[in-house]
Motif scaffolding. Sequence first.
Motif, PDB file in Angstrom:
ATOM      1  N   LYS A  45       0.849  -1.205   0.000  1.00 32.94           N
ATOM      2  CA  LYS A  45       0.000   0.000   0.000  1.00 32.94           C
ATOM      3  C   LYS A  45       0.884   1.256   0.000  1.00 32.94           C
ATOM      4  N   ARG A 128      -4.195  -5.046  20.143  1.00 30.29           N
ATOM      5  CA  ARG A 128      -4.775  -3.687  20.168  1.00 30.29           C
ATOM      6  C   ARG A 128      -6.269  -3.698  19.838  1.00 30.29           C
ATOM      7  N   SER A 147      -8.277 -15.680   8.450  1.00 29.18           N
ATOM      8  CA  SER A 147      -7.233 -16.672   8.170  1.00 29.18           C
ATOM      9  C   SER A 147      -5.911 -16.070   7.699  1.00 29.18           C
ATOM     10  N   GLY A 148      -5.842 -14.746   7.563  1.00 31.71           N
ATOM     11  CA  GLY A 148      -4.601 -14.115   7.102  1.00 31.71           C
ATOM     12  C   GLY A 148      -3.643 -13.849   8.254  1.00 31.71           C
ATOM     13  N   GLY A 149      -2.685 -12.961   8.036  1.00 32.84           N
ATOM     14  CA  GLY A 149      -1.668 -12.692   9.048  1.00 32.84           C
ATOM     15  C   GLY A 149      -2.270 -12.152  10.332  1.00 32.84           C
ATOM     16  N   VAL A 150      -3.032 -11.067  10.238  1.00 33.42           N
ATOM     17  CA  VAL A 150      -3.634 -10.486  11.445  1.00 33.42           C
ATOM     18  C   VAL A 150      -4.684 -11.439  12.005  1.00 33.42           C
ATOM     19  N   SER A 170     -12.192 -18.156   3.093  1.00 38.50           N
ATOM     20  CA  SER A 170     -12.626 -18.858   1.893  1.00 38.50           C
ATOM     21  C   SER A 170     -12.741 -20.355   2.207  1.00 38.50           C
ATOM     22  N   ASN A 173      -9.709 -22.412   3.273  1.00 38.03           N
ATOM     23  CA  ASN A 173      -9.067 -22.088   4.557  1.00 38.03           C
ATOM     24  C   ASN A 173      -9.927 -22.411   5.775  1.00 38.03           C
ATOM     25  N   TYR A 187     -17.061 -16.671   3.875  1.00 36.43           N
ATOM     26  CA  TYR A 187     -17.561 -15.310   3.651  1.00 36.43           C
ATOM     27  C   TYR A 187     -18.384 -15.268   2.365  1.00 36.43           C
ATOM     28  N   SER A 210     -10.739  -7.955   6.773  1.00 41.33           N
ATOM     29  CA  SER A 210     -10.820  -7.949   5.310  1.00 41.33           C
ATOM     30  C   SER A 210     -12.267  -8.159   4.894  1.00 41.33           C
ATOM     31  N   ILE A 231     -10.052  -2.449  10.664  1.00 39.56           N
ATOM     32  CA  ILE A 231      -8.654  -2.008  10.538  1.00 39.56           C
ATOM     33  C   ILE A 231      -8.288  -1.745   9.080  1.00 39.56           C
ATOM     34  N   SER A 244      -9.167   1.394  13.895  1.00 37.65           N
ATOM     35  CA  SER A 244      -7.922   1.397  14.672  1.00 37.65           C
ATOM     36  C   SER A 244      -6.752   1.377  13.716  1.00 37.65           C
ATOM     37  N   GLY A 286      -4.298 -11.205  -1.582  1.00 37.87           N
ATOM     38  CA  GLY A 286      -5.236 -11.190  -0.451  1.00 37.87           C
ATOM     39  C   GLY A 286      -5.739 -12.528   0.045  1.00 37.87           C
ATOM     40  N   HIS A 287      -5.065 -13.613  -0.263  1.00 41.07           N
ATOM     41  CA  HIS A 287      -5.569 -14.923   0.178  1.00 41.07           C
ATOM     42  C   HIS A 287      -4.508 -15.747   0.908  1.00 41.07           C
TER      43      HIS A 287
END
Length: 296
Positions: A45, A128, A147-150, A170, A173, A187, A210, A231, A244, A286-287
């Motif tokens: 980004k 946080r 299911s991602g990093g965060v 998805s 996952n 989702y 997401s 977020i 946040s 994004g997956h």
Amino acid sequence: MKAIQFNSYGDAEKLNLVDVPAPMPQSGEILIRVAAADVNPIDWKIRSGLMEGMIPVDFPAGMGGDAAGTVIALGEGVAGVAVGDSVFGVGRSTYAEEAVLTSWAPVPEGVSVEESAGWGAAVETAVRVLDQLGLSAGQTVLISGASGGVGTAVVQIAVGRGISVVGTASAPNQDYLASLGATPVVYGDGLAARVAAAAPSGVDGALHISGDGVLPELIEIVGDPSRVLSISDFAALELGAQVSAAASDHRKAWAEAAALPAFRLPVERRFTLAEAGAAQEHSAAGHAAGKTVILP
Ligand SMILES: NC(=O)c1ccc[n+]([C@@H]2O[C@H](COP(=O)([O-])OP(=O)(O)OC[C@H]3O[C@@H](n4cnc5c(N)ncnc54)[C@H](OP(=O)(O)O)[C@@H]3O)[C@@H](O)[C@H]2O)c1
């Protein structure tokens, strides 16, 4: 030393592998030989110019904020860490052979150095946002993009606090999400009905990590916009939800994750420094289930 830099905003081809002088740690900072640098969505980004208003850069600019490796120099006033220690943390221009960390901690026992590179921002963000939502043991949180990093970090921290988690991911996952301790749901259309089946007593809050356009549905499911926090979509404020963005206490957050014996942030994909552009394109798709790292 080798490092990734970019000279103007744009696509992944803007990233160049260059030779630059090693950075110097300033007061309160340390210098590490990077074993692994984490790839976060914020990286691409920033590179694309999407964050220019919030996080402007001076060109030529380095890339990356999270890394792990071996301490090779200490800035003035640094105590409690020594040259040769294995640490992970957050800093600047971490897509490089050597990088400065501004906040760090020892690599947790039982966690590889490579895996710890992904802890920096993801674990801090997880703690946080759960603190900000104010949920406690016995309550239920709905997490969009779990299911991602965060998401991987939030699910485990929430479960560790005794909070039940219904998480979206998805279809491929779903098992991964269940292995983290969440009740997984897919989702997309019909989310409210699937959440109602997974949490018949309702949910007490929702985290939007997401999912474009899903915020109104999350608010409807929870029944109160103030108990929904995003977020990744700051337009959430216009809907009465919370957002946040500002990092809080990294070390406190990392300590909470490290105290959970089974806490893991699995590395899903590895790239070399020369493949930094491909690593960011993988992240931008994004997956990811887990983390993407660059091994210099
Ligand atoms: N404000 C802050 O402080 C802060 C801090 C960190 C990150 N962020 C932002 O948070 C977002 C996620 O970061 P991350 O590191 O977790 O990214 P990530 O590792 O790339 O994970 C993205 C997740 O999104 C899921 N996803 C994709 N399409 C979706 C959809 N239509 N609905 C719901 N989920 C969907 C993916 O699940 P599947 O793979 O199963 O499709 C994947 O698990 C990024 O926008 C990042 O910039 C903000």
